[in-house]
Design an enzyme around this catalytic site. Structure first.
Site, PDB file in Angstrom:
ATOM      1  N   LYS A 234     -10.494  -5.342  -4.553  1.00 44.04           N
ATOM      2  CA  LYS A 234     -11.348  -4.320  -5.014  1.00 44.04           C
ATOM      3  C   LYS A 234     -11.136  -2.969  -5.251  1.00 44.04           C
ATOM      4  CE  LYS A 234     -13.002  -4.375  -0.161  1.00 44.04           C
ATOM      5  NZ  LYS A 234     -12.031  -3.680   0.484  1.00 44.04           N
TER       6      LYS A 234
ATOM      7  N   LYS B 276       0.819  -1.361   0.095  1.00 40.45           N
ATOM      8  CA  LYS B 276      -0.027   0.027  -0.001  1.00 40.45           C
ATOM      9  C   LYS B 276       0.890   1.168  -0.016  1.00 40.45           C
ATOM     10  CE  LYS B 276      -4.337  -1.800   0.154  1.00 40.45           C
ATOM     11  NZ  LYS B 276      -5.328  -1.804   0.143  1.00 40.45           N
TER      12      LYS B 276
ATOM     13  N   LYS C 111      -3.066 -10.474  -6.485  1.00 41.81           N
ATOM     14  CA  LYS C 111      -4.460 -10.810  -5.979  1.00 41.81           C
ATOM     15  C   LYS C 111      -5.458 -10.195  -6.676  1.00 41.81           C
ATOM     16  CE  LYS C 111      -5.411  -8.546  -1.692  1.00 41.81           C
ATOM     17  NZ  LYS C 111      -6.838  -8.169  -1.788  1.00 41.81           N
TER      18      LYS C 111
END
Ligand code: ATP
Ligand code: LTN
Length: 340
Positions: A207, A122, A204
């Site tokens: 969303k 992130k 992965k």
């Protein structure tokens, strides 16, 4: 003596899990986590939380965050969580989460947080905003879990490292004071714990992937689902067979196996022998559409009734606070804070 005190209800073990309202939920969230939550409901005391405070670690548009928080709560119900049985609530409605997180911050090493892969990922994705909240994100997650004395935390594989940290924090606190927290176990499904992106099968499915073709959202229309599967990248080769060098087809086959209710890979390989990607993708799209459509339809109905949804999350928060406040009171006392 009342009957109740003679026969106290046996305590069920506790489950807690949560998802961030960073975007609408997607197929990986349903397969990796939500569908497993539903199976635990009967035999566990369940708490399912929409972790809006976690979502703030990445910049959000306030009105959208507010809307998506209720979207996620509605999707829990659409996916099969029964609000009469399980507490569905919004993390920020239970202030104990942030309060315990502060205490747990003092039991967590800088090194531990900096080793977290989610933090590394992130902070690369959002290099313009590497805030301290992003760094201590897993400590807030530990607080979510430990407040409820959760025995089991059903999550996707990406959360394994955060669960390990939670266990370490709990053990450290218990050792320093006296047994206070239940040390939780992760529950990661054997199949579907890590659904991969349709566009980059080494990543992965997520969303908040900026490439919306990579992710099947649970609100996607049948046509959108079909189009995304048609465009999904494939590996070199043409056969429908799993092998470590062919992650893209392996991912699509895993999805197929799950959405068809557990068809084995051997059966899939046999059924598609001599057939190509195009035919397989059509069959997969049909199966995914059938799997997602009832969830989407239930979602639209539940989400339209805002007063009912609001009642559900308020009740959920009330139940959650009863448990959370007990744990927090105990912790405050143990660390030496003066009682309020
Ligand atoms: P974001 O992209 O905003 O980081 P996310 O899609 O990773 O979000 P989370 O809210 O962080 O979703 O995760 C909710 C739950 O879904 C967690 O239990 C997580 O492990 C699980 N999960 C997320 N992505 C996948 C995936 N690709 N496959 C299986 N499970 C997943
Ligand atoms: N960190 C998780 C979301 C999350 C969570 C939790 C999951 C926050 N608190 C408590 C299980 C239990 C994620 O990024 N997927």
């Amino acid at each position: 003596m009342t009957t109740e005190t003679q026969n106290p209800k046996p305590q069920k073990p506790v489950i807690l899990s949560g998802m961030q309202p960073t975007s609408g939920l997607m197929l990986g969230n349903l397969i990796g986590a939500l569908r497993n939550w539903v199976t635990f409901q009967q035999n566990y005391d369940c708490y399912f939380c929409v972790v809006d405070l976690h979502a703030l670690t990445v910049r959000q548009v306030p009105a959208e965050l507010r809307k998506r928080t209720l979207d996620v709560a509605a999707m829990y119900i659409a996916g099969g969580v029964d609000p009469e049985q399980s507490a569905i609530f919004i993390q920020s409605h239970v202030p104990e989460h942030a309060e315990l997180a502060w205490i747990l911050n003092t039991f967590t090493g800088m090194g531990e947080c900096s080793r977290m892969t989610q933090f590394k990922d992130k902070s690369t994705q959002h290099s313009d905003n590497v805030n301290v909240g992003l760094f201590t994100y897993p400590v807030l997650m530990a607080s979510d879990i430990l407040l409820y004395q959760a025995n089991v935390v059903p999550v996707g594989e990406d959360q394994k490292q955060h669960l390990e940290l939670t266990r370490n924090i709990a053990e450290r606190f218990n050792y320093h004071y006296s047994p206070t927290f239940t040390v939780p176990e992760p529950f990661i499904p054997e199949q579907g714990g890590r659904i991969m992106s349709l566009q980059e099968p080494q990543k992965k499915m997520s969303k908040s992937d900026p490439n919306t073709n990579a992710t099947i959202f649970l609100v996607d229309s049948d046509d959108q689902i079909r189009a995304k599967i048609k465009r999904a990248v494939t590996d070199s080769g043409t056969t429908i067979q799993r092998s470590p060098e062919r992650p893209a087809i392996g991912n699509l086959m895993e999805m197929f196996s799950i959405v068809t209710g557990g068809q084995s890979f051997a059966d899939i390989e046999r059924d598609f022998e001599g057939k190509g990607y195009a035919e397989f993708k059509i069959a997969l799209a049909d199966a995914v559409v059938d799997y997602v459509r009832p969830v989407r339809e239930r979602f639209l109905k539940i989400r339209a009734d805002v007063p009912e949804l609001t009642r559900i999350v308020q009740n959920g928060a009330e139940k959650a606070r009863r448990t959370a406040s007990k744990t927090l009171r105990k912790v405050y006392k143990k660390v030496g804070l003066v009682e309020r």
